[in-house]
Scaffold this motif. Structure first.
Motif, PDB file in Angstrom:
ATOM      1  N   VAL A  59      33.653 -30.773  -0.539  1.00 32.59           N
ATOM      2  CA  VAL A  59      33.016 -29.854   0.412  1.00 32.59           C
ATOM      3  C   VAL A  59      32.571 -30.648   1.631  1.00 32.59           C
ATOM      4  O   VAL A  59      31.813 -31.629   1.502  1.00 32.59           O
ATOM      5  CB  VAL A  59      31.813 -29.128  -0.214  1.00 32.59           C
ATOM      6  CG1 VAL A  59      31.148 -28.214   0.817  1.00 32.59           C
ATOM      7  CG2 VAL A  59      32.257 -28.313  -1.425  1.00 32.59           C
ATOM      8  N   LYS A  60      33.022 -30.241   2.799  1.00 34.62           N
ATOM      9  CA  LYS A  60      32.672 -30.921   4.040  1.00 34.62           C
ATOM     10  C   LYS A  60      31.997 -29.933   4.998  1.00 34.62           C
ATOM     11  O   LYS A  60      32.225 -28.725   4.937  1.00 34.62           O
ATOM     12  CB  LYS A  60      33.919 -31.507   4.707  1.00 34.62           C
ATOM     13  CG  LYS A  60      34.708 -32.463   3.827  1.00 34.62           C
ATOM     14  CD  LYS A  60      33.901 -33.695   3.450  1.00 34.62           C
ATOM     15  CE  LYS A  60      34.712 -34.631   2.556  1.00 34.62           C
ATOM     16  NZ  LYS A  60      33.900 -35.777   2.074  1.00 34.62           N
ATOM     17  N   ARG A  61      31.182 -30.480   5.902  1.00 34.64           N
ATOM     18  CA  ARG A  61      30.582 -29.676   6.962  1.00 34.64           C
ATOM     19  C   ARG A  61      30.442 -30.535   8.197  1.00 34.64           C
ATOM     20  O   ARG A  61      30.144 -31.734   8.086  1.00 34.64           O
ATOM     21  CB  ARG A  61      29.224 -29.124   6.513  1.00 34.64           C
ATOM     22  CG  ARG A  61      28.706 -28.031   7.418  1.00 34.64           C
ATOM     23  CD  ARG A  61      27.425 -27.402   6.880  1.00 34.64           C
ATOM     24  NE  ARG A  61      26.287 -28.287   7.012  1.00 34.64           N
ATOM     25  CZ  ARG A  61      25.033 -27.933   6.734  1.00 34.64           C
ATOM     26  NH1 ARG A  61      24.780 -26.714   6.295  1.00 34.64           N
ATOM     27  NH2 ARG A  61      24.056 -28.785   6.871  1.00 34.64           N
ATOM     28  N   GLU A  62      30.662 -29.953   9.362  1.00 34.75           N
ATOM     29  CA  GLU A  62      30.634 -30.731  10.601  1.00 34.75           C
ATOM     30  C   GLU A  62      29.255 -31.324  10.854  1.00 34.75           C
ATOM     31  O   GLU A  62      29.117 -32.484  11.221  1.00 34.75           O
ATOM     32  CB  GLU A  62      31.051 -29.842  11.778  1.00 34.75           C
ATOM     33  CG  GLU A  62      32.520 -29.449  11.753  1.00 34.75           C
ATOM     34  CD  GLU A  62      32.902 -28.601  12.950  1.00 34.75           C
ATOM     35  OE1 GLU A  62      32.041 -28.444  13.848  1.00 34.75           O
ATOM     36  OE2 GLU A  62      34.036 -28.108  12.991  1.00 34.75           O
ATOM     37  N   SER A  63      28.205 -30.518  10.680  1.00 34.20           N
ATOM     38  CA  SER A  63      26.845 -31.038  10.843  1.00 34.20           C
ATOM     39  C   SER A  63      26.426 -31.700   9.536  1.00 34.20           C
ATOM     40  O   SER A  63      27.237 -31.905   8.641  1.00 34.20           O
ATOM     41  CB  SER A  63      25.901 -29.900  11.210  1.00 34.20           C
ATOM     42  OG  SER A  63      25.967 -28.868  10.243  1.00 34.20           O
ATOM     43  N   ASP A  64      25.154 -32.045   9.410  1.00 30.10           N
ATOM     44  CA  ASP A  64      24.665 -32.731   8.219  1.00 30.10           C
ATOM     45  C   ASP A  64      25.058 -31.964   6.959  1.00 30.10           C
ATOM     46  O   ASP A  64      24.762 -30.781   6.815  1.00 30.10           O
ATOM     47  CB  ASP A  64      23.147 -32.881   8.272  1.00 30.10           C
ATOM     48  CG  ASP A  64      22.713 -33.829   9.381  1.00 30.10           C
ATOM     49  OD1 ASP A  64      23.540 -34.661   9.786  1.00 30.10           O
ATOM     50  OD2 ASP A  64      21.558 -33.735   9.838  1.00 30.10           O
ATOM     51  N   ASN A  65      25.712 -32.660   6.058  1.00 32.74           N
ATOM     52  CA  ASN A  65      26.209 -32.032   4.834  1.00 32.74           C
ATOM     53  C   ASN A  65      25.127 -32.093   3.760  1.00 32.74           C
ATOM     54  O   ASN A  65      24.653 -33.173   3.409  1.00 32.74           O
ATOM     55  CB  ASN A  65      27.467 -32.756   4.355  1.00 32.74           C
ATOM     56  CG  ASN A  65      28.202 -31.984   3.273  1.00 32.74           C
ATOM     57  OD1 ASN A  65      27.673 -31.052   2.688  1.00 32.74           O
ATOM     58  ND2 ASN A  65      29.432 -32.392   3.003  1.00 32.74           N
ATOM     59  N   GLN A  93      36.659 -20.465  -1.073  1.00 29.76           N
ATOM     60  CA  GLN A  93      36.952 -20.094   0.320  1.00 29.76           C
ATOM     61  C   GLN A  93      37.417 -18.638   0.454  1.00 29.76           C
ATOM     62  O   GLN A  93      37.512 -18.118   1.564  1.00 29.76           O
ATOM     63  CB  GLN A  93      38.003 -21.032   0.904  1.00 29.76           C
ATOM     64  CG  GLN A  93      39.363 -20.977   0.243  1.00 29.76           C
ATOM     65  CD  GLN A  93      40.270 -22.099   0.704  1.00 29.76           C
ATOM     66  OE1 GLN A  93      40.269 -22.476   1.864  1.00 29.76           O
ATOM     67  NE2 GLN A  93      41.066 -22.644  -0.205  1.00 29.76           N
ATOM     68  N   TYR A  94      37.673 -17.978  -0.690  1.00 26.23           N
ATOM     69  CA  TYR A  94      38.136 -16.591  -0.645  1.00 26.23           C
ATOM     70  C   TYR A  94      37.064 -15.587  -1.059  1.00 26.23           C
ATOM     71  O   TYR A  94      37.387 -14.424  -1.300  1.00 26.23           O
ATOM     72  CB  TYR A  94      39.367 -16.426  -1.542  1.00 26.23           C
ATOM     73  CG  TYR A  94      40.532 -17.264  -1.095  1.00 26.23           C
ATOM     74  CD1 TYR A  94      41.099 -17.082   0.170  1.00 26.23           C
ATOM     75  CD2 TYR A  94      41.056 -18.255  -1.915  1.00 26.23           C
ATOM     76  CE1 TYR A  94      42.168 -17.859   0.586  1.00 26.23           C
ATOM     77  CE2 TYR A  94      42.120 -19.040  -1.498  1.00 26.23           C
ATOM     78  CZ  TYR A  94      42.678 -18.840  -0.245  1.00 26.23           C
ATOM     79  OH  TYR A  94      43.721 -19.606   0.173  1.00 26.23           O
ATOM     80  N   GLU A 101      30.525 -20.044   6.261  1.00 29.20           N
ATOM     81  CA  GLU A 101      30.854 -20.408   7.640  1.00 29.20           C
ATOM     82  C   GLU A 101      30.387 -21.835   7.934  1.00 29.20           C
ATOM     83  O   GLU A 101      29.250 -22.212   7.657  1.00 29.20           O
ATOM     84  CB  GLU A 101      30.183 -19.429   8.603  1.00 29.20           C
ATOM     85  CG  GLU A 101      30.614 -19.607  10.046  1.00 29.20           C
ATOM     86  CD  GLU A 101      30.011 -18.560  10.963  1.00 29.20           C
ATOM     87  OE1 GLU A 101      30.003 -18.793  12.183  1.00 29.20           O
ATOM     88  OE2 GLU A 101      29.548 -17.516  10.453  1.00 29.20           O
ATOM     89  N   GLY A 102      31.276 -22.644   8.501  1.00 29.38           N
ATOM     90  CA  GLY A 102      30.948 -24.030   8.826  1.00 29.38           C
ATOM     91  C   GLY A 102      31.332 -25.019   7.746  1.00 29.38           C
ATOM     92  O   GLY A 102      31.303 -26.231   7.972  1.00 29.38           O
TER      93      GLY A 102
END
Length: 534
Positions: A145-151, A177-178, A186-187
């Protein structure tokens, strides 16, 4: 001379045995999965519907874990507690009223060392993970699981206990994701499980971890032997999956995992499934807090291997948390009660009483089928109601009906929806419900007569609504669940309707049933001939 030599060899043998025993460490490994916020007292109706034994939930689990922690302080043994996902629940008042914080507070109190989020956890928590991760005294692990901001999720954690370096990582199914609640994810980016897990195991090896444990919210199958034969056939054809894996496939494809604790499937394994190639030991508990997973690992620090494992019970890696056997820990019981009080979530509160057993049925009508659809009608003022038989998952005996009884009986959080359709379409939907060997749907507000001897599409021989024959041209307001309104369960025509034909309520089907019970208790639900088979 020979006697002295034999004596010397005997002494050497005993010395080696003593040294080996000193190098073997005991690890008491406790685990849960798919708790769905079931942490309190509950009745085990799956064992005996009429006289169910009492289960002590988290308080009984605490009694067990506390006793082994006390022993470990004296012996130098290791005690671990992990969770493999879906600890939150869309249907729990405790979760809804606390935003999930109550479950994190509980897990802190229990002493969890790590957990992986599950698919339902994302459906519930979504954009609140930063808050929950900040509250948690343990890491939330998800290597894919990744996130652009702090994960808020870490790929892995390393636990140092009694000279052992234990690497733990989490991985959850890419199917998250579904989910319908797309705003909740989101994100976030959900990577294929296999490469993410391999990369993480490699990192843990580089960290010189003695033991590697996977928390995999992927699910062990219902039939391990059948699924493994399919896996071997995939190997034979050189078919390699990288995503949407099961826990069995992860254990098979990723070398270096010593123990895999699985979640997502509500099927408990009394004995672990061991992959014949990688020798990963895979465990999985039953769901909803009825059991505590427990196994004792004997780890040889010299050879860096698990040399054997044993159970705390006679034949199973799962302990059934009956209050008769494991009396609830008073401190934890009080803590759980206080959480339920603060967040207005007492599952044992009585909604009403029933004078006859609320029995469900997978064909025709039954008291529980009728109650569900009558409740849907009353909550919406619709002309007619229908819902899937599978919406109801257990019966309720004569006597008091608690909130937990209804949550167990209606475990899905499907929204109550009113759809405006013609009589012609309604009859078509009823026809679809009796195609082939299908036995129809639960209904309210009318009467349906069908003849299974007739060909598909012509089996519905009579429909009345409100005592009057169905008018093919008339528009009717029909109450159903959001699941069926989306076209599932054979109700495909509904998926092609414009939004203007739908009225979305703020209630779930379960909410409507609870309200109905409160208004009409004591209940005496009868079969009134609303569904007739000729």
């Amino acid at each position: 001379m020979f006697k002295r030599l034999n004596l010397l060899l005997l002494l050497i043998f005993f010395a080696v045995e003593i040294l080996s025993a000193q190098n073997v460490k005991k690890i008491y490994l406790f685990f849960t999965n798919d708790l769905h916020a079931r942490i309190g007292h509950q009745k085990a109706r799956f064992l005996n519907p009429n006289f169910p034994p009492s289960l002590g939930g988290g308080a009984s689990a605490t009694t067990i874990i506390k006793s082994f922690k006390a022993k470990a302080q004296q012996s130098g043994d290791i005690v671990l507690l992990f969770d493999s996902g879906d600890f939150l629940s869309r249907t729990s008042d405790l979760v809804k009223n606390s935003g999930g914080r109550a479950m994190i507070e509980y897990m802190n109190k229990m002493g969890y060392l790590a957990a992986v989020p599950g698919v339902e956890d994302f459906q519930v928590a979504g954009q609140r993970w930063d808050d929950l991760a900040g509250l948690a005294a343990f890491p939330l692990l998800a290597c894919n699981v990744k996130r652009e901001s702090d994960n808020p999720f870490k790929p892995y954690a390393i636990i140092d206990q009694n000279g052992l370096k234990i690497g733990v990582f989490g991985v959850l199914s890419q199917t998250v994701q579904y989910i319908d609640e797309s705003e909740q994810i989101e994100g976030y980016q959900f990577l294929p499980e296999l490469p993410a897990a391999r990369k993480t195991v490699q990192k843990l090896k580089q960290e010189d971890c003695d033991l590697i444990i996977a928390l995999a919210h992927l699910g062990l199958p219902y039939d391990a032997e059948e699924d493994y034969q399919l896996l071997k056939e995939q190997d034979r054809q050189n078919l390699k999956k990288t995503s949407f894996l099961t826990s069995m496939e992860l254990a098979h494809y990723v070398d270096g995992i010593d123990v895999l604790l699985s979640g997502r499937m509500h099927r408990g394994y009394d004995q672990p499934w061991e992959d014949p190639l990688t020798h990963t030991l895979c465990f999985q508990n039953y769901a909803r807090g009825s059991n505590l997973g427990a196994v004792v690992l004997h780890y040889d620090a010299v050879h860096q291997a698990i040399i054997k494992y044993e159970y705390l019970s006679e034949k199973s890696a799962m302990l059934l948390l009956t209050e008769d056997e494991f009396w609830p820990d008073p401190e934890m019981a009080h803590f759980i009660d206080s959480l339920q009080s603060v967040y207005h979530a007492d599952p044992d509160s009585v909604l009403g009483y029933t004078l006859n057993a609320l029995v469900r049925s997978s064909q025709g009508e039954s008291p529980f089928n009728n109650l569900m659809c009558d409740a849907m009608l009353e909550a919406t003022g619709a002309d007619f109601a229908f819902n899937s038989y599978n919406s109801l998952r257990q019966n309720i005996p004569i006597g008091p009906i608690t909130r937990l009884d209804i949550v167990d009986a209606l475990p899905f959080a499907n929204q109550l929806v009113v759809v405006k359709i013609t009589g012609k379409m309604l009859k078509d939907l009823m026809e679809r419900s009796v195609v082939g060997n299908f036995m129809g749907v639960a209904i309210g507000g009318g009467k349906v007569v069908y003849d299974p001897r007739k060909p598909n599409g012509r089996r519905i021989v009579e429909v009345t609504i409100g005592g009057k024959p169905l008018n093919p041209q008339k528009m009717y307001r029909v109450a159903t669940s959001s699941y069926l309104a989306q076209g599932n369960g054979g109700m495909t025509p509904l998926s092609f309707l414009d939004d203007q034909f739908f009225e979305y309520t703020t209630l779930s089907v379960r909410d409507a049933v609870m309200q109905y019970i409160k208004r009409h208790s004591p209940l005496k639900i009868i079969e009134d001939g609303r569904w007739v088979r000729k």
